[in-house]
Design an enzyme around this catalytic site. Sequence first.
Site, PDB file in Angstrom:
ATOM      1  N   ASP A 120      13.576  19.899  35.767  1.00  0.00           N
ATOM      2  CA  ASP A 120      14.584  20.105  36.756  1.00  0.00           C
ATOM      3  C   ASP A 120      13.739  19.461  37.898  1.00  0.00           C
ATOM      4  OD1 ASP A 120      16.593  21.184  38.611  1.00  0.00           O
ATOM      5  OD2 ASP A 120      15.820  23.133  38.421  1.00  0.00           O
TER       6      ASP A 120
ATOM      7  N   SER B  39      15.584  24.869  27.764  1.00  0.00           N
ATOM      8  CA  SER B  39      15.107  26.346  27.915  1.00  0.00           C
ATOM      9  C   SER B  39      13.547  26.695  26.915  1.00  0.00           C
ATOM     10  CB  SER B  39      15.965  27.545  26.972  1.00  0.00           C
ATOM     11  OG  SER B  39      16.760  27.687  27.626  1.00  0.00           O
ATOM     12  N   THR B  40      13.055  25.283  26.251  1.00  0.00           N
ATOM     13  CA  THR B  40      11.442  25.621  25.642  1.00  0.00           C
ATOM     14  C   THR B  40      10.641  25.184  26.433  1.00  0.00           C
ATOM     15  OG1 THR B  40      11.638  23.013  25.274  1.00  0.00           O
ATOM     16  CG2 THR B  40      13.090  24.343  23.709  1.00  0.00           C
TER      17      THR B  40
HETATM   18  N1  AR6 Z   1      11.559  14.469  30.820  1.00  0.00           N
HETATM   19  C1  AR6 Z   1      11.841  15.154  29.383  1.00  0.00           C
HETATM   20  N2  AR6 Z   1      11.658  16.515  29.269  1.00  0.00           N
HETATM   21  C2  AR6 Z   1      10.861  17.055  30.128  1.00  0.00           C
HETATM   22  C3  AR6 Z   1      10.560  16.354  31.472  1.00  0.00           C
HETATM   23  C4  AR6 Z   1      10.800  15.254  31.696  1.00  0.00           C
HETATM   24  N3  AR6 Z   1      10.452  14.692  32.821  1.00  0.00           N
HETATM   25  N4  AR6 Z   1       9.816  17.415  32.133  1.00  0.00           N
HETATM   26  C5  AR6 Z   1       9.737  18.420  31.277  1.00  0.00           C
HETATM   27  N5  AR6 Z   1      10.482  18.448  30.090  1.00  0.00           N
HETATM   28  P1  AR6 Z   1      11.475  23.092  31.462  1.00  0.00           P
HETATM   29  P2  AR6 Z   1      13.365  25.455  30.876  1.00  0.00           P
HETATM   30  C6  AR6 Z   1      10.365  19.045  28.796  1.00  0.00           C
HETATM   31  O1  AR6 Z   1      10.478  23.975  31.679  1.00  0.00           O
HETATM   32  O2  AR6 Z   1      12.440  25.984  29.535  1.00  0.00           O
HETATM   33  C7  AR6 Z   1      12.691  24.959  36.140  1.00  0.00           C
HETATM   34  O3  AR6 Z   1      11.879  25.491  37.154  1.00  0.00           O
HETATM   35  C8  AR6 Z   1       9.672  20.523  28.615  1.00  0.00           C
HETATM   36  O4  AR6 Z   1       8.386  19.793  28.015  1.00  0.00           O
HETATM   37  O5  AR6 Z   1      11.830  22.028  32.638  1.00  0.00           O
HETATM   38  O6  AR6 Z   1      14.952  25.218  30.484  1.00  0.00           O
HETATM   39  C9  AR6 Z   1      14.088  25.498  36.235  1.00  0.00           C
HETATM   40  O7  AR6 Z   1      14.447  25.128  37.712  1.00  0.00           O
HETATM   41  C10 AR6 Z   1      10.378  21.228  27.911  1.00  0.00           C
HETATM   42  O8  AR6 Z   1      10.455  20.811  26.411  1.00  0.00           O
HETATM   43  O9  AR6 Z   1      12.905  23.975  31.360  1.00  0.00           O
HETATM   44  C11 AR6 Z   1      14.325  26.665  35.758  1.00  0.00           C
HETATM   45  O10 AR6 Z   1      13.804  27.623  36.515  1.00  0.00           O
HETATM   46  C12 AR6 Z   1      11.830  21.111  28.233  1.00  0.00           C
HETATM   47  O11 AR6 Z   1      11.867  19.722  28.993  1.00  0.00           O
HETATM   48  C13 AR6 Z   1      13.550  26.657  34.315  1.00  0.00           C
HETATM   49  O12 AR6 Z   1      12.256  25.706  34.757  1.00  0.00           O
HETATM   50  C14 AR6 Z   1      12.394  22.176  29.186  1.00  0.00           C
HETATM   51  O13 AR6 Z   1      11.490  22.732  29.980  1.00  0.00           O
HETATM   52  C15 AR6 Z   1      14.008  26.142  33.012  1.00  0.00           C
HETATM   53  O14 AR6 Z   1      13.194  26.292  32.103  1.00  0.00           O
END
Ligand code: AR6
Length: 182
Positions: A43, A126-127
């Site tokens: 995000d 969510s991971t």
């Molecule tokens: N490109 C692709 N995947 C990514 C990137 C990127 N640039 N950066 C991280 N990931 P997360 P969530 C992966 O934590 O668990 C935020 O604060 C990461 O390794 O981004 O759904 C939001 O505002 C993981 O596999 O999202 C919410 O509050 C995946 O993206 C909360 O985090 C999702 O990790 C959402 O948590």
Amino acid sequence: MTVLTRRIGGVQLEIIVADITSLGVDAIVNAANSSLLGGGGVDGAIHRAAGPDLVAECRMLHGCKTGDAKITKGYRLKAAHVIHTVGPVWNGGTQGEDDLLTSCYRRSMELCGKHKLSSVAFPAISTGIFRFPGGRAAKIAIDTTIEALPAAPLVGQVIFCCFSETSAALHTDVLARHGSPC
Ligand code: AR6
């Protein structure tokens, strides 16, 4: 880096390891929170790359419920649109987490259909910060997206954009059981 490509009907499904903000697709999906006003993880990366106009448009959407999705423009991103979806926080699996994560992928594909998009890239929703187990999430991501392909009839390319080799291996285990090699 492309890890696996499969074909189902006229649709190419790919598992790649990449930064989702670098992809020039019709829409990248954002793993947002219910405020839609930005955060950490993917995000934060999407908002940084898109620039401040993205949060300005998000402010007009008045948030998003867990399991739902909303669409904006992509601004400075290569992607034309961002689909913002809110995955569940993992709480042991007894709080409807599987159904909510399923809904994220289904609602995102429905928006692709509604907006006549032809390519979409998903992160592993969510991971990360929300701690959903990676293998369980990968199965939901791929099975649900394939089930929802009829809801987005113009989509010809679906990318599962993983951020680590470990995540890509979990997605590969699931996708390898579907479709035919390209
Ligand atoms: N490109 C692709 N995947 C990514 C990137 C990127 N640039 N950066 C991280 N990931 P997360 P969530 C992966 O934590 O668990 C935020 O604060 C990461 O390794 O981004 O759904 C939001 O505002 C993981 O596999 O999202 C919410 O509050 C995946 O993206 C909360 O985090 C999702 O990790 C959402 O948590």
